[in-house]
Design a protein around this motif. Structure first.
Motif, short mmCIF file in Angstrom:
data_model
loop_
_atom_site.label_atom_id
_atom_site.label_comp_id
_atom_site.label_asym_id
_atom_site.label_seq_id
_atom_site.Cartn_x
_atom_site.Cartn_y
_atom_site.Cartn_z
N VAL A 32 19.57 -49.52 -30.68
CA VAL A 32 19.16 -48.16 -31.01
C VAL A 32 19.36 -47.96 -32.51
O VAL A 32 20.40 -48.35 -33.06
CB VAL A 32 19.98 -47.11 -30.23
N PHE A 40 16.00 -47.93 -27.55
CA PHE A 40 16.10 -49.30 -27.05
C PHE A 40 14.86 -49.63 -26.20
O PHE A 40 14.30 -48.77 -25.53
CB PHE A 40 17.36 -49.42 -26.19
N GLY A 41 14.47 -50.91 -26.22
CA GLY A 41 13.44 -51.39 -25.30
C GLY A 41 12.04 -51.39 -25.87
O GLY A 41 11.84 -51.53 -27.08
N ASP A 91 21.14 -51.44 -22.97
CA ASP A 91 20.78 -50.18 -23.63
C ASP A 91 22.06 -49.43 -24.05
O ASP A 91 22.85 -49.02 -23.18
CB ASP A 91 19.97 -49.31 -22.67
N ASP A 144 23.23 -46.18 -22.36
CA ASP A 144 23.84 -46.20 -21.02
C ASP A 144 25.35 -46.05 -21.10
O ASP A 144 26.00 -45.76 -20.08
CB ASP A 144 23.52 -47.52 -20.30
#
Length: 428
Positions: free
Chosen positions: A304, A284-285, A423, A426
């Motif tokens: 993801v 992610f990100g 995310d 998490d």
């Protein structure tokens, strides 16, 4: 063999019938093991081909291997259905055996109680003077004590038999549920197989089996995807929603169930090939691909990506209700999510599953944590089979129908402001 036929044979000799059924179950287990070994070979072939360059020949080979693996998966599921039906029949007979033993024990117990009652009705003095010898009197007392012991033993046996019977009934009920799930899975896998065959036929038709046409198609899809990402980002940039942190669950592992079986949250590139099933291919990100502009200017990866061979069951990450399901390929083929499902959960999160080969649920349907909602695939824009898994703050996500300038048709998909994307790692 039907349940009725099994019951008729049971009347003739239940032990032999149960032994025959168990023998058939062992045979099915052997067949399933052999098919699993064959399916694993196809899986390895698919994975090996995935590492090759994107050529038409390699893609057709990947698709054919995926079809071969699915054929084995379908055969495995069919054998498992047959085995489960045999297990249910075996449990049915074992329950009947317990019932028969319970009834026999009850009759014997009733007889013992009747004899004990008759003995206890005679006053002790009458029994004493009614015997010629004192030893006969004590023998009679021992007989009464023996009756009491046998009654107590029979009661203990009755409790054990009843407990065993209830255990068998519970096991039979679970097997019935398992059977229903297997039959549902079988239908899903057959739908996936048909989808892949259609994909192969469409690919051959569009490219006319020519490598140059295939490379042109890949380039066009990449250009469409990039332009569509910019369109979606422009829309999301206009959304202004403040996410209340108190509406979200705490960040910790286990809040959400793994959306794939045998899932790993480690990078595939850091794992050995033997341990790399359903691992992370992109986090992610702001990943390296995102920083290179893969998702439009200044936009990170909104979920993801997990490796997932075509036809892998996709699982609901938590109890919830299907908010919507759709297919972006209907509006802009090969440019976005493909087949997708969005589920809203009671904990303030919503989860998105994309690039599916088939969808097994519908909008408004309640789903349970860990239940199969579809199967992984390669629909939409995907360089290989995988599951793109996104987590939203429910209050931030919305379903929009966008008329794409790239394709000129309406396309329905979930969108959210940047602060609405969370995310997934998490919570997994």
């Amino acid at each position: 063999m039907t349940i009725v036929a099994v019951l008729l044979l049971w009347q003739q000799g239940s032990a032999d019938v149960i032994d025959d059924l168990k023998s058939e179950i062992e045979q099915k287990n052997a067949e399933i093991q052999k098919l699993n070994e064959e399916a694993e070979k196809y899986r390895a072939e698919v994975e090996a081909k995935q590492q090759e360059a994107q050529t038409l020949k390699a893609e057709i080979s990947r698709v054919n291997n995926s079809i071969g693996k699915l054929q084995r998966d379908i055969a495995i599921t069919e054998r498992t259905v047959e085995r489960t039906e045999l297990e249910i029949k075996t449990l049915t007979l074992e329950i009947l055996e317990k019932e028969r033993a319970i009834n026999k024990l009850r009759r014997g117990l009733a007889g013992l109680i009747q004899v004990l009652f008759e003995q206890s009705e005679r006053p002790l003095f009458v029994s004493l003077v009614g015997n010629r010898f004192l030893s006969d009197f004590f023998t009679q007392l021992d007989y009464v004590a023996m009756l009491e012991d046998r009654i107590l033993g029979s009661l203990d046996n009755l409790r054990v038999l009843k407990s065993d019977r209830e255990s068998k009934k519970t096991a039979a009920e679970k097997k019935q549920q398992e059977l229903a799930s297997l039959k549902n899975s079988l239908g899903g896998k057959k739908a996936v197989q048909e989808s892949i065959r259609n994909e192969r036929n469409n690919l051959l038709s569009v490219t006319r089996n020519e490598e140059k046409r295939y490379q042109t198609l890949l380039k066009e899809q990449e250009e469409k995807r990039a332009k569509l990402e910019d369109e979606i980002q422009a829309i999301e940039d206009t959304i202004r929603i403040t996410v209340d942190p108190s509406s979200l669950p705490p960040k910790r592992a286990g809040i959400l169930e793994a959306p794939l079986p045998e899932l790993s949250v480690a990078s595939c590139w850091q794992m050995g090939s033997a341990d790399s099933k359903n691992c992370v291919t992109q986090f992610f990100g702001y990943t390296s691909f995102a920083r290179a502009g893969g998702y439009g200017a200044k936009k990170g990866h909104n979920g993801v990506d997990f490796r997932a061979p075509i036809g892998t069951p996709v699982l609901a990450a938590e109890n919830g209700t299907v908010s919507a399901a759709g297919d972006t390929d209907l509006g802009c083929r090969g440019a976005s999510y493909g087949k997708w499902i969005l589920i809203a959960h009671p904990n303030g999160l919503s989860t998105l599953y994309t690039h599916l080969s088939n969808i097994s649920v519908a909008a408004g349907q309640d789903v349970l944590r860990g239940s199969t909602i579809g199967h992984s695939g390669k629909t939409g824009y995907a360089t290989g089979p995988h599951l793109h898994f996104t987590v939203f703050a429910t209050q931030a996500v919305q379903i929009e129908s966008i008329r794409s300038k790239v394709c000129g048709r309406l396309m329905t998909l979930p969108i959210a402001p940047v602060n609405g994307y969370l995310d997934p790692l998490d919570y997994l």
